[in-house]
Design a protein around this motif. Structure first.
Motif, short mmCIF file in Angstrom:
data_model
loop_
_atom_site.label_atom_id
_atom_site.label_comp_id
_atom_site.label_asym_id
_atom_site.label_seq_id
_atom_site.Cartn_x
_atom_site.Cartn_y
_atom_site.Cartn_z
N ILE A 22 14.03 -53.51 44.12
CA ILE A 22 13.06 -54.95 43.91
C ILE A 22 13.87 -56.20 43.52
N VAL A 25 11.05 -60.23 40.38
CA VAL A 25 10.36 -59.10 39.82
C VAL A 25 9.33 -60.81 39.09
N GLY A 29 7.42 -60.77 43.84
CA GLY A 29 8.27 -59.15 43.11
C GLY A 29 6.79 -58.67 42.38
N SER A 30 6.25 -59.49 41.36
CA SER A 30 4.43 -58.63 41.08
C SER A 30 4.00 -58.72 41.83
N LEU A 33 5.05 -55.18 43.89
CA LEU A 33 5.22 -54.69 43.31
C LEU A 33 3.61 -53.67 42.79
N LEU A 46 14.27 -52.18 39.83
CA LEU A 46 14.07 -53.42 39.84
C LEU A 46 15.22 -54.43 38.74
N ASP A 48 15.80 -58.32 37.53
CA ASP A 48 15.29 -59.77 37.53
C ASP A 48 16.09 -59.84 36.03
N VAL A 73 11.52 -57.63 33.84
CA VAL A 73 11.45 -56.08 34.41
C VAL A 73 11.27 -54.92 34.05
N ILE A 89 11.07 -45.56 37.79
CA ILE A 89 11.61 -46.99 37.76
C ILE A 89 12.96 -47.12 37.71
N ALA A 91 15.14 -50.12 35.91
CA ALA A 91 15.31 -51.59 35.71
C ALA A 91 16.55 -52.22 34.92
#
Lengths: 231, 90
Positions: A22, A25, A29-30, A33, A46, A48, A73, A89, A91
């Motif tokens: 992604i 975010v 993005g949010s 997700l 993720l 960002d 993130v 995940i 980040a």
């Protein structure tokens, strides 16, 4: 899962095995997700560099006032794992560039992701993503929004990318100068997720793989423009 | 999208359809222009920017007959023309 019967066996297996990057975010993005996190026990990466700021709260649904000043993130990963503990995940609180992307792979020629969601918020950031797509030939589910309007498309190869459609080198508009409605962001993010699910069923073609979708939230209209591949 | 074309030799009066924030500039989804056709998509874009310099500040591509052509593709007469802006935000 209640949506499981909606996909073929092959599509479900591809969904559950997908490693998803992604890029950004924030608003798109949010929302993306929020949907992906409930789909399956996915592997998410993720990227960002941003921290949550007060103007973000009108549309960035993973964050609240308590998150102001925190890396997006990190907050996003926490929220998503609460929502679905089976998610895996990783980040990165930094901008996505082809150099940093390559440095974070265990092997130089292995992207270790299968698809990318373009949820970025600037032309320059998308140029960095285009470099990654060019090098690794990753499918990209693109969306962009501004005010009442938005666009979406799916770029399955580097020969058919964001820069191929819109060209290079455009004047940036400062983020503070880009008012955006949350519901417009939601429509485009939902379109990106729909495209991803279509890709799970058929990685060779999706409804928007040769098409640009244009959404006008002021008139509630959707137009589609075919993309010519001859360039 | 709709269009109107009125031939006047090589110069052609057209109505161009616009999307997104371009509708705010033109106070609607169409504006009149005079262009020389046939021309490539890039040449057509230049002609429109020359008549409406405000377009130079916007990232957009020219669509013809519901297709986004290669920039060097010829635009025929009586073509349906639309301007598609790029949206940077996320």
């Amino acid at each position: 899962m209640r949506h499981r019967p909606l996909l073929s066996e092959e599509g479900w297996e591809r969904l559950c095995g997908a490693r998803i990057l992604i890029a950004g975010v924030g608003g798109l993005g949010s929302h993306v997700l929020g949907s992906l996190g409930r789909l399956a026990p996915l592997v998410l990466e993720l990227w960002d560099p941003g921290v949550t700021d007060e103007p973000d709260l009108n549309r960035q649904v993973l964050y609240g006032p308590q998150d102001l000043g925190r890396n997006k993130v990190e907050t996003a990963a926490e929220r998503l794992c609460t929502q679905n503990p089976e998610l895996k995940i990783t980040a990165f609180a930094e901008a996505l560039t082809v150099e940093r992307f390559a440095e974070t792979r265990s092997a130089a020629d292995a992207p270790e992701v299968d698809v990318v969601f373009d949820c970025l918020d600037s032309f320059s950031a998308r140029a960095g993503l285009a470099d990654i797509q060019l090098r690794y030939e990753l499918p990209v589910f693109h969306a962009g929004v501004e005010g009442w309007y938005g666009q979406a498309s799916t770029f399955l190869s580097a020969a058919h990318s964001y820069e191929q459609v819109f060209g290079k080198g455009f004047r940036e508009i400062p983020p503070a100068g880009k008012p955006i409605f949350a519901h417009v962001v939601a429509v485009l993010a939902a379109t990106q997720v729909s495209e991803f699910l279509s890709w799970c069923e058929d990685p060779g073609r999706t409804p928007l793989s040769h098409t640009l979708l244009l959404y006008d939230g002021r008139s509630s209209t959707i137009d589609k423009i075919a993309l010519d591949n001859s360039e | 999208m709709s269009y109107e074309v009125e031939n006047a030799g090589q110069m052609t009066a057209v109505h161009v359809t616009v999307f997104g924030p371009l509708t705010d500039i033109f106070s609607g989804n169409r504006f009149p222009a005079t262009v020389t056709l046939p021309a490539t998509a890039d040449e057509l874009r230049e002609q429109l920017v020359e008549q409406y310099p405000v377009l130079a500040d916007h990232r957009f591509r020219v669509a013809v007959d519901d297709v986004l052509p290669a920039s060097s593709s010829p635009v025929r007469e009586a073509a349906e023309i639309a301007l598609l802006p790029a949206f940077a935000g996320g």
